[in-house]
Design a protein around this motif. Structure first.
Motif, PDB file in Angstrom:
ATOM      1  N   ALA A  12       0.808  -1.209   0.000  1.00  0.00           N
ATOM      2  CA  ALA A  12       0.000   0.000   0.000  1.00  0.00           C
ATOM      3  C   ALA A  12       0.845   1.265   0.000  1.00  0.00           C
ATOM      4  N   PRO A  13       0.779   2.044  -1.040  1.00  0.00           N
ATOM      5  CA  PRO A  13       1.491   3.308  -1.047  1.00  0.00           C
ATOM      6  C   PRO A  13       0.709   4.311  -0.202  1.00  0.00           C
ATOM      7  N   ARG A  19      -5.862  12.163  -4.464  1.00  0.00           N
ATOM      8  CA  ARG A  19      -7.058  11.373  -4.174  1.00  0.00           C
ATOM      9  C   ARG A  19      -8.135  12.312  -3.647  1.00  0.00           C
ATOM     10  N   VAL A  20      -9.326  12.159  -4.146  1.00  0.00           N
ATOM     11  CA  VAL A  20     -10.379  13.098  -3.811  1.00  0.00           C
ATOM     12  C   VAL A  20     -11.406  12.444  -2.924  1.00  0.00           C
TER      13      VAL A  20
ATOM     14  N   MET B 147      -1.500  -4.065  -5.052  1.00  0.00           N
ATOM     15  CA  MET B 147      -0.871  -4.023  -6.378  1.00  0.00           C
ATOM     16  C   MET B 147      -0.230  -2.669  -6.646  1.00  0.00           C
ATOM     17  N   GLY B 148      -0.269  -1.784  -5.670  1.00  0.00           N
ATOM     18  CA  GLY B 148       0.340  -0.475  -5.872  1.00  0.00           C
ATOM     19  C   GLY B 148      -0.578   0.488  -6.586  1.00  0.00           C
ATOM     20  N   ILE B 149      -1.861   0.187  -6.631  1.00  0.00           N
ATOM     21  CA  ILE B 149      -2.822   1.065  -7.297  1.00  0.00           C
ATOM     22  C   ILE B 149      -3.699   1.709  -6.234  1.00  0.00           C
ATOM     23  N   VAL B 150      -3.704   3.024  -6.211  1.00  0.00           N
ATOM     24  CA  VAL B 150      -4.634   3.714  -5.326  1.00  0.00           C
ATOM     25  C   VAL B 150      -5.619   4.461  -6.211  1.00  0.00           C
ATOM     26  N   VAL B 151      -6.831   3.976  -6.297  1.00  0.00           N
ATOM     27  CA  VAL B 151      -7.804   4.718  -7.099  1.00  0.00           C
ATOM     28  C   VAL B 151      -8.290   5.890  -6.267  1.00  0.00           C
TER      29      VAL B 151
END
Ligand code: ATP
Ligand code: ATP
Ligand code: MG
Ligand code: MG
Lengths: 354, 271, 312, 271, 354
Positions: A12-13, A19-20, B147-151
C-alpha cells in the motif's frame, strides 16, 4: 515463498496526493435521481404559481393517483431499461391482464380470484416469452416486444369480440371475490377532504423495493451489469439470460398489477385501452434519469419521472390552458425536465479540486 | 497479496495434478479458423505460458477454457472430466478465474462493484439479502493497494480509470477469486514496470499456492521469469511445446520473434 | 358454457344474434365496408355488427376494414377496388381526401354508398345513397338539452385528437350553448380520463354540465365528479353502451344521444345488395337520417334490451 | 514502410524546429486532477518519450495534443501559435496523427474503411463523389503487410481482429496520415516481439523523416532504443525531464520502476 | 536510414495459410438487405396463395404505393438509425410540413410554390433543431425528438384550429401552382390497367441515392462511423456533429417531401394525421436489417422493409381477414420477417472452412 518476499515492495502506497474525497453535497448531486427531483420541484412550483386550482390537497392527491397508474409499471420498465432492454408490450399487457381476468371469470362464472391468479400466470408467461425470444434470437427487444405489442393488441380486440360480442368486457362488480380484490387493487382511503388511492401506496412501495433491490442486492448489481455491458457481465459469471428474462417478467408482473387496478376500479375494460402507455412508462423512466442505453438509473428517479409526467399532464388542465395545445405543453415540459436533469448532473462534476 | 492467494486457493489442490487438459482442440469463428489441433495441459502448481504472434489464437485458446466460446473440435478435460462450458459461470464454478485481454469490466459501474461482479458478498443465500457493501469496498481497496494502485475514489465508475488501472482491477479480481486455475491474457500489457513486477509476483505466488496458471504474454522475459512450460502458437497451431528445462530464454525469444531479436534491432537502430 | 353459471354476472346465453339465416341464401356478392374507426371503439363495433347482420341476411360476404388516417382510408378504398368487390360502403369523414378514391370505384363500375359522415358531400362522391345522423345537429340538440336542464357552463370532452367527426360534435354543442369548453382526454386510458376530468371539475367550478363524446368517458366522468366532490355536475353523452344505458336508468346520466350505428351499418350494406339485385335506391335522392335520437329516463327501459344485444 | 513515411512527411519540416510546445499545462476531469504544470516540447526529427506509472496522466497529456480533450490550464503552442483544439479534426488538420490507447476503431466497419476513416480517398472534392474503394483496399492491405500483419479478409469488420491486429491497424493508419507529428500511446502494448520491432523501426523512421514523435510506453528498453528526450510523469506532474545524453537506461529504468528493477525481481523469483 | 534496414525483416509475409476468400454466395448472404429480401419473397408468396385479390397488377401497384408513403421517410430514418440516432418527430413533421404549406398559402392567398419552399425551410429548421439539441445537450435523441413530437403534434392541432376553426386544412386545389406541384408530388401514371404513383418512383430513387451515398461516398463512411462508435469516429477526425445534424435534416427533408405528397394528393390534411407513423418508419428500417444500436444497415434493405410492411398491412385486407385481428397478424408477420432475416444472416456465417 511468501516469506521470501520483501514485506511491501508494492504494498500500500501512501494516500495519493490527488485522491479526492467528495463532499456530501457533491455525492448527493451525483445521484441519478437528484436531477429529476430538482426538475420535479421546479415544475411543481411553476404550477403552484400558474394553476391556482392545483393549490389544494385533493388536487395534489389526484396528481399522485394519476402518477401511480403510470408509475407502477414504470418502475419495472425503468429496471428493464437499466438492464439494457425495452418493453413496448407493457401498455397493452395491462389491458390483456385485466381482460383475461374479466372475460374468463364472467363467462365461466368463476370466482374472480381464480381469474386474477390465472391472469398473473398468463402475464408472466408473456413476459417470459418476451425475454426468452430476445435472449434466444438476439433480436433487439424493441422489435420483439413490438411484435408482442401488435399481437396482444389484436388479441385483446379479437378475443373480447368473440367472447362478449362487443369490444369491452362485461361488468364484474357482482361477482364472487370482487370486494376483496377491489380493496387490494383499487381501494380509496378517505382522509379528511382528500382521497388517497391505494395504488399510490403500492406505487411507492414498489419503487422503494426496487430501489433496494437495485442498490443493495446481488441481483441489482447484476441488473446494472447486464445493462452496462452484457458481454463483460457474462464473462465474469453473471447469468445474463436469467437476469434479463427476470426483468421482462417483472415488467409483466407490474403490468398485471396495474391491469388489476383498472379492472377493479372501473369494473369494465375496453379492449382497445392501454395503447400508447408503453411510451409513458419509458418517458417516466428516462425523465427520471435512466439511461436509454442501459446500465445507469435508479428507481426513485423513475418514480419522480412518473410524478413529473402525471403532474404536467393534469396541471395543464388545472391551469386551464387551451386543450388543443395540450401536447405542445407536454412536449415543452418534458424537454425542460430533461434539461434541468442534465444541468444538475453537470453541476455535480464541474467543481474543481484545488 | 500472497496471503490472499493462499487464503482463497482450493485446499484440495495437489501439486502436479492435471487441472485442465486440451486434446486436439480446434475452433472456428464462422468461416475463420482460429485454432487447430491444440494439446495443452495445465498442472497444479505450474505456470503454462502461451506465446505467439498477434492473431495466433492465444486469446481464443483461453476463451475456450474460460467458457466464453465453446470449442468445436477435440476435447477439453477439466479435473479429468470432459467438459464444454456453456458459459463463463460454469467455468468460474469449476474454480477457473480469468483476466481477459479486453478486461470485461462494466464501465459505468463503480470500481468495487466491478471487482465483486458475479461473486458478490451477501448476508445470506436469500436472493434479496443485502450486499455487504462496506466489506466489499474495503476488500477491493485493499487488494488494489497491494498491487500499488490507489484509485482516487473506490466509488468512481471504472470507465474513468486509466487503462492500466483498469487492468489492475481485473487482475486483482481474478487473483482474489481464482481457486484452482488462474488465466491471465496479456496481464502486463498496459502496466507500468512496478505493476508488471507485482503481477509477476502474483503469478509466482499463485503457482506456489498450488494453482494452475495460464499466462499469455508477448514478453519472453516475463514469460521466462515465471513459466514452467511454454507453448508457442502460430496461425492457430502449436509450433513449440517445451518444458522450461528444455528451452532457454534465448531460444524462446528467437522462436517468438521468428528469428529476429531485440538485440539485433537495437543494433540496427543504433545512432 | 350455458346458463348454469354461478356468480353474479353471467348473462343467460345470448339469443342467437337476431334470427340467423336470413332470407338471402347465398347471393354471391362481396361488399367492402371502409370506415375511419379507431380500433376498439364500441360505436364502430355496433356499425360493424349491423353491417355483418345485413351481409348475413342478404347472403353476401362483407370485407370490413378501417383506418382513422384519411390517407390510409383512401388506400383501403383502392384495395377494395382492386379486389373487384360488388359494392363499397364508406364513411366520408374527410371528403376531399376520399372522394378521388371513391370516384375510381365509380369509374370501375363498382356502386358506392356512404354513411355516418359526409352528409353534404355524398352526392359529389358519386354515392348512390347516404345514411347518417348529422353530427353537428346532434351536438346542437345536446347543447340545447343541457341548457334546458340548467347548464351554466358545459365541458365537452374529446377522447381522440384531431378527429373531424368528434370536433364537429363539440362544435355543435358550442353553437347552441356558447359557454362551452373543450377538453382533450386520452381515450385509451380510463384512469387518465377520470383524473383529467376530475382536475377540470375542481379547477373550474362554473362547469356544471359535462358532455362526453363516447359512453366509456361518460362513465369515467361519473367517477370523476364524485371524486372531485362535484355532485352538482350533470352528465350527458354521445353514443350508448350497456353500462351507460343502466346509468341513464338510474338517473346518473341525463341522456345518451343515439344515432343508431347498427342501423347505419345495416342499411349501408342492404342498400348495396338491393341496388345490385334490383336497382333499388333508398332516400329518394336525399340522405336517410338515422338520428339523432335521445335515450333518457323516459325511453331507456324499452331500448335497454336491444342495447344488451349489441343491436342498438 | 519508411517510404510511406518519407512520402507523407510534410516537406517543409526542418529538423529541430519546435512543433508542439506545452507551457505549464494542467487538466482536470470534473473533480479529478489528472495533470498539473506540464512543460514539454516536441521537436521535428526527435522522439519525446513520455513514461510513468499507471494513471500518471500520460494518455491525458497526449489527448490534449490530439484535440480529444481541451486543457484547462496553461498554454499549448502548435507551430509557435497558441491553440486549443476543439476537436481531433483540427489537430489532424495541423498534421498531428495519433494512436490512442483504446485505438479508436469502429468495430462494425471493415478494416480498410477504418484505416481511411476521416481521411477517405475520393475522386473529387464534391461531397458526393465516389470513394476510391479499390485503391483504399489495396493501400490498407499493403500497409498492414509492411507491418507483418496479414488480415484474413480486408473486408472483415475490424471488431473480429485480435487485439494486436487492431493495434497494428491503428498504428499503420497514423503512420500513413501523420505529416508533422506522430503520437503513439503504448503502441507496442498488445504486440508480439516481431510487430514491436516493426513499430520501433517505424518510430525511428518517422524521426528520421523529420517528424516530431511522442512515444508513450511502459518499457524502458523500447523507450531508450528510440527516444531523444524522456519525461517521467507521476501523479500528473513531471518528475524527470532529461535529454538522452543526460540519462542512462539504468537510471531511466530505476526511475520508472520507482526504485525496483526487473533484475531484482528476477532474483527474487529465482528458483 | 531506410537503406540501412534489411530488405524485408517484417515485410509482406506469404499469404496466411488460413486466409479465407469468401465465395460469391457467401458474400451475397452477408449483405444486410438479403435477409429482408428473402423475408419479402416468402411473405409475397404466402399472400399470393392466401389472398386471391392480391394476384393482380393493380393490387401490386397499390401495395407499392402504400409502401412508398412509408418508404420515403423510412429511407431517411434508416440512415439516421445507421448514424445511431432516432427521430420520433418524423411522423408528425410530415403533417406539419403539409399543413404549413396549405394554411399559409390558402389564408394569405399566395402561390403554393412559395408555401412549399417556406415549408421546406421550416422542416429543415425542425430537423436542424432536433440534431442541434441532441448534439449540444447530449440527451438521447429518443427524448429530444419525443419532445418535438409532442410540440409539433400540439402545434399542428392548435394552429390549424386557430387558422381554420376546424381540425383540417382547407382545400387548395384551386390555387396557383397547384397543377405543377401536384404533378411533382402526386402524379399518377396510367400504364394500361395499372396506376403507378410518382411517389413509387421517388421512393426507389431516394433509396438508390441513399444506398449510393452510404456505400460509395465519404459521407456514407462517416455515417456508419458515427453510428458504430461516435467517440472513435471523433477521434479520427470525423465531424460527428455535422454528420448527425445532417442526418436529422435529411429525415426532415424526406418528411417534408411526403407531406407535400399528402397535401397535393388529397388536397386537404387532417391536423391529427401522421401520429404513429414514426414507428412504421423505424419498423421498416429494422425489418430491413438496420441495427437499432447504429453502425449497420443499408438503404435497399430499408426499402424492402417498407415494402414488407406495406404488403402485409394491405394484404391482410386483400385476404379478407377479420380486422379485429389485424394487429395480431401484423405482429406475427413482423416477427416472422425479423426471424427470417436473422436466419439468413446466420447462414452467411456458419459455413466452415476445411
Ligand atoms: N474521463 C475521465 N474522467 C475522470 N477521470 C479520468 C478520465 N480519464 C482519466 N481519468 C483519470 O485521470 C488520471 C490519468 O489518467 P490517464 O489515462 O491519463 O493515465 P495514464 O498515464 O495514461 O495511465 P495508463 O498507463 O494506465 O494508461 C487517472 O487517475 C484517471 O483515473
Ligand atoms: N469473434 C471473432 N470473429 C471472427 N474472427 C475472430 C473473432 N475473434 C478472433 N477472431 C480471429 O481469430 C484469430 C485469433 O484471434 P485471437 O484473439 O485468439 O488472437 P491472439 O493470439 O489473442 O492475438 P493478440 O496477441 O493480438 O491478442 C484472429 O485471426 C482473429 O481475427
Ligand atoms: Mg489476444
Ligand atoms: Mg494511458
Amino acid at each position: 515463498m511468501s516469506q521470501a518476499l520483501k514485506p511491501a515492495p508494492a504494498g500500500a502506497p501512501a494516500e495519493a496526493s490527488n485522491r479526492v474525497s467528495l463532499g456530501l453535497s457533491n455525492r448527493l448531486l451525483a445521484r441519478p435521481e437528484i436531477g429529476a427531483l430538482v426538475a420535479a420541484v421546479v415544475i411543481f412550483i411553476f404550477f403552484l404559481i400558474v394553476a391556482p386550482a392545483f393549490r389544494s390537497a385533493p388536487s395534489f392527491f389526484t396528481v399522485l393517483y394519476q402518477s401511480s397508474t403510470i408509475g407502477i409499471v414504470a418502475v419495472g420498465v425503468g429496471m428493464l431499461m437499466i438492464g439494457g432492454e425495452f418493453d413496448l408490450s407493457a401498455g397493452v399487457l395491462v389491458t390483456a391482464g385485466g381482460l383475461f381476468n374479466a372475460l374468463f371469470c364472467y363467462n365461466l362464472g368463476i370466482n374472480l380470484w381464480v381469474g386474477a391468479i390465472l391472469s398473473l400466470v398468463f402475464c408472466l408467461a408473456v413476459g417470459f416469452l418476451n425475454g426468452y425470444l430476445v435472449m434466444r434470437t438476439g433480436i433487439p427487444s424493441f422489435l420483439i416486444t413490438l411484435g408482442t405489442f401488435f399481437v396482444l393488441q389484436g388479441a385483446n380486440l379479437g378475443v373480447t369480440k368473440i367472447v362478449t360480442g362487443s369490444v369491452s368486457s362485461q361488468n364484474i362488480n357482482q361477482m364472487d371475490g370482487y370486494a376483496s380484490l377491489n380493496w387490494i387493487f383499487a381501494h380509496v382511503f378517505q382522509i379528511g377532504p382528500v382521497q388517497l388511492s391505494i395504488t399510490v401506496i403500492w406505487w411507492l412501495a414498489f419503487a422503494v423495493l426496487s430501489a433496494y433491490v437495485l442498490q443493495r442486492t446481488r441481483i441489482g448489481n447484476w441488473i446494472y451489469a447486464v445493462g452496462g455491458s452484457a458481454p463483460s457481465a457474462r464473462a465474469v459469471g453473471v447469468p445474463v439470460k436469467r437476469v434479463k428474462i427476470g426483468l421482462f417478467m417483472t415488467v409483466a408482473f407490474l403490468g398485471w398489477f396495474t391491469g388489476m387496478h383498472y379492472l377493479y376500479n372501473f369494473n369494465v375494460l375496453q379492449a382497445g385501452n392501454g395503447v400508447g402507455n408503453e411510451f409513458l412508462y419509458i418517458i417516466a423512466a428516462v425523465v427520471g434519469g435512466t439511461l436509454m442505453t442501459g446500465g445507469y438509473g435508479n428507481s426513485l428517479g423513475v418514480a419522480i419521472g412518473a410524478f413529473i409526467f402525471g403532474m404536467t399532464s393534469l396541471c395543464i388542465v388545472y391551469a386551464g390552458w387551451d386543450p388543443n395545445w395540450f401536447r405542445a405543453f407536454l412536449g415543452v415540459m418534458l424537454l425542460l425536465a430533461v434539461l434541468v436533469n442534465l444541468y444538475i448532473k453537470k453541476l455535480s462534476t464541474i467543481r474543481k479540486v484545488g | 497479496m500472497t496471503d490472499t492467494l493462499q487464503e482463497h486457493a482450493d485446499p484440495t489442490l495437489a501439486k502436479g495434478e492435471s487441472l485442465v487438459q486440451m486434446i486436439d482442440v480446434g475452433k472456428t469463428y464462422g468461416a475463420i479458423r482460429a485454432l487447430k489441433g491444440i494439446n495443452l495441459t495445465v498442472n497444479a502448481g505450474e505456470v503454462t505460458c502461451v506465446l505467439g504472434d498477434n492473431g495466433a489464437g492465444k486469446s481464443t485458446l483461453i476463451k475456450i477454457i474460460a467458457g466464453l466460446h465453446p470449442h468445436n473440435e477435440g476435447q477439453l478435460l477439466v479435473d479429468g472430466e470432459p467438459r464444454s462450458f456453456a458459459s463463463p459461470r460454469e467455468s468460474l464454478a469449476a474454480g477457473i478465474a480469468t483476466v481477459y485481454q479486453d478486461l470485461a469490466v462494466v464501465p459505468l459501474m463503480e470500481v468495487w462493484r466491478n471487482f465483486f461482479l458475479g461473486s458478490e458478498m451477501t448476508g445470506s443465500k436469500f436472493p434479496l439479502s443485502g450486499l455487504k457493501t462496506k466489506d466489499m469496498k474495503r476488500i477491493a481497496d485493499e487488494e488494489l493497494r497491494k498491487m500499488g494502485i490507489v484509485v482516487k475514489d473506490i466509488d468512481q465508475p471504472i470507465g474513468e480509470l486509466s487503462g492500466g488501472q483498469r487492468q489492475c482491477v481485473a487482475i486483482a479480481r481474478a487473483v482474489y477469486f481464482g481457486a484452482r486455475v488462474l488465466i491471465l491474457d496479456e496481464p502486463t500489457a498496459a502496466l507500468g514496470v512496478k505493476q508488471s513486477g507485482v503481477v509477476l509476483k502474483y503469478t509466482a505466488a499463485a503457482r506456489d499456492a498450488g494453482l494452475g496458471v495460464v499466462f499469455i504474454t508477448h514478453n519472453p522475459h516475463h514469460a521466462y521469469l515465471v513459466g514452467n512450460h511454454f507453448i508457442i502458437l502460430k496461425l492457430g497451431q502449436a509450433v513449440l511445446d517445451k518444458h522450461r528445462s528444455d528451452v532457454g530464454l534465448d531460444e524462446l525469444t528467437r522462436q517468438m520473434a521468428g528469428g529476429d531479436e531485440l538485440a539485433e534491432l537495437s543494433h540496427e537502430l543504433q545512432r | 358454457f350455458t346458463a348454469a353459471c354461478s356468480g353474479g354476472g353471467a348473462p343467460p346465453a345470448a339469443p342467437e344474434a337476431s334470427s340467423g339465416s336470413g332470407g338471402g341464401g347465398n347471393s354471391g356478392y362481396t361488399f367492402a365496408m371502409i370506415t375511419h374507426e379507431t380500433p376498439g371503439d364500441t360505436f364502430w363495433d355496433r356499425i360493424r355488427a349491423g353491417a355483418e347482420q345485413a351481409a348475413k341476411d342478404t347472403g353476401s360476404k362483407l370485407n370490413y376494414s378501417a383506418d382513422p388516417d384519411a390517407t390510409k382510408q383512401a388506400t383501403l378504398i383502392d384495395t377494395a377496388v382492386n379486389s373487384k368487390v360488388d359494392g363499397i360502403a364508406s364513411t366520408l369523414v374527410t371528403p376531399d381526401a376520399l372522394i378521388p378514391s371513391l370516384k375510381k370505384a365509380e369509374a370501375a363500375g363498382i356502386p358506392v354508398d356512404t354513411f355516418n359522415s359526409g352528409l353534404d358531400y355524398y352526392q359529389q362522391a358519386g354515392s348512390i345513397a347516404h345514411f347518417s345522423s348529422d353530427e353537428k345537429l346532434a351536438g346542437q340538440q345536446a347543447g340545447a338539452k343541457a341548457k334546458a336542464a340548467g347548464a351554466t357552463k358545459i365541458l365537452c370532452t374529446i377522447q381522440q385528437t384531431g378527429s373531424v367527426a368528434l370536433e364537429d360534435r363539440c362544435a355543435g354543442v358550442k353553437d347552441s350553448f356558447p359557454n362551452t369548453e373543450n377538453l382533450q382526454v386520452n381515450g385509451a386510458d380510463d384512469s387518465a380520463v377520470t383524473s383529467a376530468i376530475q382536475a377540470k371539475l375542481s379547477q373550474d367550478k362554473d362547469v356544471n354540465w359535462v358532455i362526453t363524446l363516447g359512453a366509456p368517458q361518460a362513465l369515467d366522468t361519473l367517477k370523476a365528479k364524485s371524486a372531485a366532490g362535484r355532485d352538482d355536475v350533470k352528465v350527458g353523452t354521445f353514443d350508448l353502451n350497456v353500462d351507460a344505458a343502466k346509468a341513464v336508468q338510474s338517473g346518473d346520466l341525463q341522456f345518451c344521444i343515439d344515432q343508431q350505428p347498427y342501423l347505419q351499418g345495416y342499411l349501408a350494406i342492404t342498400q348495396l345488395y338491393l341496388y345490385k339485385k334490383n336497382g333499388n335506391i333508398m332516400g329518394g335522392g336525399k340522405a336517410t337520417l338515422t338520428g339523432p335520437s335521445f335515450v333518457d329516463s323516459t325511453n331507456v327501459a324499452t331500448i335497454l334490451p336491444f342495447i344488451n344485444q349489441n343491436t342498438r
